[in-house]
Design an enzyme around this catalytic site. Structure first.
Site, PDB file in Angstrom:
ATOM      1  N   ASP A   6      26.261  -5.293 -42.911  1.00  0.00           N
ATOM      2  CA  ASP A   6      27.240  -6.036 -43.707  1.00  0.00           C
ATOM      3  C   ASP A   6      27.223  -7.478 -43.208  1.00  0.00           C
ATOM      4  O   ASP A   6      27.609  -7.754 -42.075  1.00  0.00           O
ATOM      5  CB  ASP A   6      28.646  -5.447 -43.571  1.00  0.00           C
ATOM      6  CG  ASP A   6      29.669  -6.313 -44.288  1.00  0.00           C
ATOM      7  OD1 ASP A   6      29.541  -6.484 -45.515  1.00  0.00           O
ATOM      8  OD2 ASP A   6      30.564  -6.843 -43.611  1.00  0.00           O
ATOM      9  N   ILE A   7      26.769  -8.394 -44.066  1.00  0.00           N
ATOM     10  CA  ILE A   7      26.652  -9.804 -43.689  1.00  0.00           C
ATOM     11  C   ILE A   7      27.922 -10.522 -44.106  1.00  0.00           C
ATOM     12  O   ILE A   7      28.170 -10.740 -45.296  1.00  0.00           O
ATOM     13  CB  ILE A   7      25.428 -10.455 -44.365  1.00  0.00           C
ATOM     14  CG1 ILE A   7      24.158  -9.657 -44.051  1.00  0.00           C
ATOM     15  CG2 ILE A   7      25.275 -11.896 -43.906  1.00  0.00           C
ATOM     16  CD1 ILE A   7      22.945 -10.094 -44.868  1.00  0.00           C
ATOM     17  N   GLY A   8      28.750 -10.871 -43.135  1.00  0.00           N
ATOM     18  CA  GLY A   8      29.983 -11.595 -43.401  1.00  0.00           C
ATOM     19  C   GLY A   8      29.851 -13.061 -43.025  1.00  0.00           C
ATOM     20  O   GLY A   8      28.835 -13.497 -42.474  1.00  0.00           O
ATOM     21  N   ASP A 109      31.274  -6.830 -50.212  1.00  0.00           N
ATOM     22  CA  ASP A 109      32.050  -6.154 -49.175  1.00  0.00           C
ATOM     23  C   ASP A 109      33.243  -5.414 -49.757  1.00  0.00           C
ATOM     24  O   ASP A 109      33.587  -4.307 -49.313  1.00  0.00           O
ATOM     25  CB  ASP A 109      32.498  -7.145 -48.103  1.00  0.00           C
ATOM     26  CG  ASP A 109      33.252  -8.345 -48.646  1.00  0.00           C
ATOM     27  OD1 ASP A 109      33.169  -8.623 -49.866  1.00  0.00           O
ATOM     28  OD2 ASP A 109      33.932  -9.028 -47.850  1.00  0.00           O
ATOM     29  N   LEU A 110      33.879  -5.997 -50.780  1.00  0.00           N
ATOM     30  CA  LEU A 110      35.025  -5.343 -51.407  1.00  0.00           C
ATOM     31  C   LEU A 110      34.586  -4.113 -52.184  1.00  0.00           C
ATOM     32  O   LEU A 110      35.288  -3.088 -52.205  1.00  0.00           O
ATOM     33  CB  LEU A 110      35.754  -6.322 -52.329  1.00  0.00           C
ATOM     34  CG  LEU A 110      36.258  -7.612 -51.676  1.00  0.00           C
ATOM     35  CD1 LEU A 110      37.079  -8.428 -52.668  1.00  0.00           C
ATOM     36  CD2 LEU A 110      37.084  -7.298 -50.443  1.00  0.00           C
TER      37      LEU A 110
END
Length: 256
Positions: A6-8, A109-110
């Site tokens: 997961d790339i935040g 992501d959501l």
């Protein structure tokens, strides 16, 4: 074993999942200046630290809210594992029914959080993800994603406050002993911890009023563990929600 990323905006969460068990979870800084080779080296180092056999990795999946990092990380994964990762986005099956003005604008992501929440918990659902931004996703009793809320994350708010007000220092996110602070640092900590807890409690009340029913509330993200213990509403803390969602989406698309 599946590699999930997961790339935040602040961190990249990396996990290896065997069936439904998370074998390891690690974090790298989201650095747009790093090259593909530098990320590949970081992956190999993490695998060595956690004693992960790269040959056991059968596939990979990415969710990203930082487009400039998506391709370098895709290439790094392929270089290290030999597998081209799926990327959550157009053309990927999620099973999520999104009832918004423009479903394509919903962050990956959501989407991933919502897929995991629907699988793990009883709807209706309210999902808080506390990172660079604090986001809130709302899923109705029929498992439809009906909308949400976005506001500045704690770190963003703290950095803005400390950099703009010359007499206010940078602080850590541990709660003071009292809500009513007796010094500048404790006053700021109370504002960040108790203020965000009160905001979450208040948003839950308002969302449930619109839904006209009680909801299951879940919190995830790096900063949620600092705040959720101080909320008055019942909230489930699930640090692995994103990784759970990524493996579910991977299986929907690969068919395993």
């Amino acid at each position: 074993m599946i590699l999930a990323l997961d790339i935040g905006n602040t961190n990249i969460v990396i996990g290896c999942i065997q069936d439904t068990e998370i074998v390891f979870e690690g974090r790298l800084a989201s650095d747009r200046d790093k090259t593909m080779d530098e990320y590949a080296i970081s992956f190999k180092t993490l695998f060595d630290i956690y004693k992960v056999d790269i040959k056991r990795i059968e596939g990979a999946i990415i969710s990203s809210v930082v487009p400039p990092l998506t391709n370098p990380l895709k290439e790094a994964i392929y270089k290290v594992t030999g597998h081209k990762p799926l990327v959550v986005g157009p053309g990927i099956k999620t099973g999520l029914n999104i009832l918004m003005d423009n479903p394509g604008q919903l962050g990956a992501d959501l989407v991933v959080d919502a897929v995991a929440a629907i699988h793990e918990y009883q709807a209706p659902l309210i999902v808080f993800d506390m990172g660079t931004a604090t986001t809130c996703s709302v899923i109705d009793k029929n498992n439809n994603y009906i909308g949400g809320i976005i506001y500045p994350g704690m770190k963003v708010a703290e950095e803005a406050l400390s950099s703009k007000a010359s007499q206010l220092p940078f602080i850590s996110f541990d709660a003071p002993k009292r809500v009513i602070g007796k010094n500048t640092v404790d006053c700021m900590k109370s504002g960040m911890i108790h203020g965000n807890a009160a905001m979450i409690d208040g948003m839950i009340d308002r969302i449930e009023e619109e839904l006209q029913e009680r909801a299951t509330v879940i919190a995830t993200g790096g900063l949620s563990k600092c705040v959720i213990p101080y909320c008055k509403r019942e909230i489930v803390y699930d640090n692995d929600l994103l990784l759970k969602g990524l493996i579910l989406i991977y299986k929907k698309n690969i068919g395993n």
